[in-house]
Design an enzyme around this catalytic site. Sequence first.
Site, short mmCIF file in Angstrom:
data_model
loop_
_atom_site.label_atom_id
_atom_site.label_comp_id
_atom_site.label_asym_id
_atom_site.label_seq_id
_atom_site.Cartn_x
_atom_site.Cartn_y
_atom_site.Cartn_z
N LYS A 69 0.84 -1.10 0.06
CA LYS A 69 0.08 -0.01 0.06
C LYS A 69 0.93 1.35 0.00
O LYS A 69 2.08 1.12 0.48
CB LYS A 69 -0.99 -0.05 1.31
CG LYS A 69 -2.08 1.02 1.39
CD LYS A 69 -2.76 0.93 2.52
CE LYS A 69 -4.03 2.01 2.58
NZ LYS A 69 -4.94 1.64 4.01
N SER A 145 -9.71 2.05 3.06
CA SER A 145 -8.82 2.71 2.09
C SER A 145 -7.78 1.96 1.39
O SER A 145 -7.16 2.37 0.38
CB SER A 145 -8.03 3.80 2.99
OG SER A 145 -7.41 3.05 3.90
N SER A 169 -10.01 -0.61 7.21
CA SER A 169 -9.58 -0.47 5.74
C SER A 169 -8.92 -1.50 5.06
O SER A 169 -8.39 -1.58 4.03
CB SER A 169 -8.57 0.67 5.79
OG SER A 169 -9.28 2.02 6.23
#
Length: 479
Positions: A69, A145, A169
């Site tokens: 990420k 996210s 997330s």
Amino acid sequence: MELNRLTIHELLDNKEIAAPDIFDSLARRIKDVEGKVKAFVRVDRTESGQPRQNPQAETLLKGIPIVIKDNICVKGSLTECCSKILQGFSPPYDATVITKLRAAGAAIYGLRANMDEFAFGSSTENSCFGASRNPHDPSRVPGGSSGGSAACVAADEAIAALGSDTGGSIRQPASFCGVVGLKPSYGRVSRYGLIAFASSLDQIGPITKDVRDAAILLSVIAGYDEMDSTSQRIPVADYTKALTGDIKGLKIGVPKEYFVEGVDKEVKDAAREAIEVFKKKGAVVRDISLKYTEYAVPTYYIIATAEASSNLARFDAVQYGYRPKLPAKASLIEMYKKARGEGFGQEAKRRIILGTYVLSHGYYDAYYLRAQKVRTLIKGDFDRALNEVDCVITPTSPSCAFRIGEKLEDPLSMYLSDIYTISANLAGIPAISIPAGMSKSGLPIGIQILGKAFDEATVLRAAHSFEQNTEWHKIKPNL
């Protein structure tokens, strides 16, 4: 053989597969489908993105690429949190999880997954690089996210990925995309090198194609780290040994507050059917109550925005990141204003303003301090429940993936999509989302299993048993 479709353990079982062949297979898949999914912000196999593998021959992950990420620091590789304010930022160090992955032999190519700016969102629409899409229906969001991390794993553009989870997330996008997402206990995995959103809530965790891969990755990245003062000195097990398939006598709690009005019928039905699977395998299921559940969302958004506003105060364009064009005689204050005004997106500004307000003089006691007291009550809820049962099962999200743009103009509605995942972060306990059904329109449905703090082994054992007796995790998107 399409290597990109395999799991970590399937690749490890086949000792003749070479690491470059795995990446080549992934690269072909990325070329074919990335235009539809838009999971990545960078794919850089050269220069700073090259793997620095341990030259010692026998390593656990044997050159398997892991997608990272965009808020986890990788030395020499752009790490921008999908925000203009961090444009061009290249960390001079690796996050501890990256150091551990490298030591285990993983290949950290420049595969960087898209995300909501600074992890602010539930749809991966709040990214300065544009929105990612759900591989099962590209007109819908992948969740957020860590939407890029979940989407690339679901689309077989990755073998596995790391995400971060502040209020769901990892688990919510895993549920929307039909993959496995694990949030470890707070303090189980080092946060050193994770660009902070809310420091008392953030955790790094794996997003994988099945539960065994989640156990493998957690075994690698977990453990005490002196660089993170919140890291705990608690021994790390080989979590794959917990995957026995035997859950006979396991006590499972089902909280009535998670099956109320507002949950989609298809989601509710899938969770109920999943509970029947656990019963058939010998688990003992009982109803429980988590009476402070209704306060989780307001409590979370007070604490999370307060900590976010504090953490984001450091980004001023002086030492790194976005530097705006300024008049020759512009003052330092003018530079701050222009850099932050142009560098942060709309959702980041909203959270900075909310957080600054709740921390301001005269309101701290009324909001932030009171929210911390309610957080203690929510944690007490789980402590009492988990003294009576071994784990708790709930839906991961009250709905399946929603359409792109559907909730952008209604942030409160967007915040409620994390209503079932937020409590685990407030309580600091481990939780995993696993595929447990499909809607009539072909969208994945996930269930969540929560456990006692630092008892990831029981959570993984229960999840693995369900997975071994269902086929939901094998359903692939038709791209």
